[in-house]
Design an enzyme around this catalytic site. Structure first.
Site, PDB file in Angstrom:
ATOM      1  N   GLU A  36      17.179  42.126  11.846  1.00  0.00           N
ATOM      2  CA  GLU A  36      17.862  41.690  13.075  1.00  0.00           C
ATOM      3  C   GLU A  36      19.261  41.243  12.678  1.00  0.00           C
ATOM      4  O   GLU A  36      19.660  40.100  12.887  1.00  0.00           O
ATOM      5  CB  GLU A  36      17.094  40.551  13.755  1.00  0.00           C
ATOM      6  N   HIS A 192      15.588  41.429  21.966  1.00  0.00           N
ATOM      7  CA  HIS A 192      16.295  40.313  21.335  1.00  0.00           C
ATOM      8  C   HIS A 192      16.699  39.316  22.423  1.00  0.00           C
ATOM      9  O   HIS A 192      16.987  39.716  23.542  1.00  0.00           O
ATOM     10  CB  HIS A 192      17.535  40.903  20.636  1.00  0.00           C
ATOM     11  N   ASP A 314      -7.921  18.931  30.647  1.00  0.00           N
ATOM     12  CA  ASP A 314      -7.445  19.631  31.838  1.00  0.00           C
ATOM     13  C   ASP A 314      -8.614  20.033  32.737  1.00  0.00           C
ATOM     14  O   ASP A 314      -8.592  21.081  33.380  1.00  0.00           O
ATOM     15  CB  ASP A 314      -6.589  20.862  31.487  1.00  0.00           C
TER      16      ASP A 314
HETATM   17 MN    MN Z   1      19.924  38.056  16.480  1.00  0.00          MN
END
Ligand code: MN
Length: 351
Positions: A36, A192, A314
């Protein structure tokens, strides 16, 4: 922790491993291929600046940031930085939000230009770079066609989508030509992050996922807003409880701090007296409601400390006997179990 600092922190025991790695033949050692890794091109930066009207912000792709020279470097400077870090290959992608803020025709032409530049960089450094294609979902047909060109002719390995495109998400069928192309080309699509869209409420109400995901994002964001707007500076003794193991915040604290430092370094107007995690750890308690699961519980205890985690079921929305069985099965010490199930509640609620 980054690998380098991990190795340093881990001391001499690992030094031998580092040397071994350095001495090992290229074929046998582990290769580091982070996937990335961002770049940009001047034309995209220029258009981002133009539509932002000169207002610097995260949402305009760091157009004013000191990282810009690093983003624009698709050559020797980047490779030197990779070498210094021990990185073999960057799988590159156009920095978020790519061309996705632009008017359609501009987005399409800048998408193609960015992919051409990326391909040229890869061609110049084929052993060091690989890449994912930029997309312009504003024009799904053009993007599908461009993805085919990017993979078949340019040698790119997939595509990157920076979440929403002008407020719209890929679940809308009008975008599905992009998925069709990716499937036919057998390449992945990397989704992303970018800044949230104005219409984030609708995606958080996705049928079937409204509670399990939407509630957590919405409530976790609400909690962060209290921190970000200075509520705890004004009310230093205020205590807040969050259910559902802290609505994902405990797992995100390190990233939130890390990016908070980075973002307020660029744009200091949001700067608080303390780090976000410091407010969270001092002012928040979390409960296990609906989240009596081992991984999240242990991670949350590690993140905020066992004294801030309270048991909850819950009921009647959750299966109560199951919730008891679950907490009983957790690998906690006797004292930690007693804190979570009993002592913390006594202290917090003055029981
Ligand atoms: Mn990034």
């Amino acid at each position: 922790m980054q690998r380098r600092s991990f190795l340093i922190a881990s001391g001499a025991a690992l030094t031998a491993g580092v040397e071994a790695r350095a001495q090992a033949g290229k074929a046998s050692r582990t290769r580091y291929i982070p996937c990335e890794e961002a770049f940009s091109i001047p034309e995209v930066v220029e258009e981002a600046r133009r539509i932002a009207g000169g207002v610097p912000s995260m949402s305009t792709g760091l157009i004013a940031g000191p990282l810009l020279p690093l983003l624009l470097d698709l050559g020797d400077g980047r490779i030197r930085a990779m070498d210094e870090a021990g990185i073999d290959v960057h799988v590159l992608s156009l920095s978020s939000p790519g061309v996705q803020n632009f008017e359609s025709a501009t987005a399409v032409s800048l998408m193609q230009l960015a992919n051409d530049r990326l391909a040229a960089a890869i061609k110049a450094h084929p052993t060091r770079f690989a890449g994912l294609a930029a997309v312009a979902p504003q024009d799904p047909a053009a993007t599908a066609k461009e993805l085919e060109r990017a993979v078949r002719s340019l040698g790119l390995r997939g595509a990157i989508v920076n979440s929403h495109t002008r407020g719209e998400y890929l679940d809308d069928q009008k975008f599905w030509a992009i998925f069709e192309a990716a499937e036919a080309l057998d390449v992945p699509i990397y989704i992303h992050p970018r800044e949230p869209s104005p219409g984030m409420a609708a995606p958080l109400s996705l049928p079937g996922f409204t509670v399990g995901w939407g509630y957590a994002v919405e409530t976790g964001t609400h909690a962060l807003r209290l921190i970000a707007r200075g509520v705890f500076d004004r009310f230093p003794k205020l205590r807040i409880i969050l259910g559902h193991m802290g609505e994902m915040l405990p797992f995100m604290l390190d990233r939130i701090d890390n990016r908070y430092r980075f973002e307020t370094g660029l744009f200091p107007q949001g700067k608080l007296a303390r780090l976000p995690s410091e407010y969270f750890r001092e002012h928040f308690f979390i409960t296990t409601s609906g989240m009596n699961f081992e991984g999240p519980l242990l991670a949350a205890i590690k993140a905020v400390g066992v004294d801030r985690v309270l048991y909850a079921v819950d009921y009647p929305f959750e299966d109560q006997p199951m919730a008891v069985k679950q907490i009983d099965a957790m690998p906690l010490s006797a004292m930690d179990r007693r804190k979570v199930c009993e002592l913390n509640a006594k202290r917090v609620f003055k029981l």
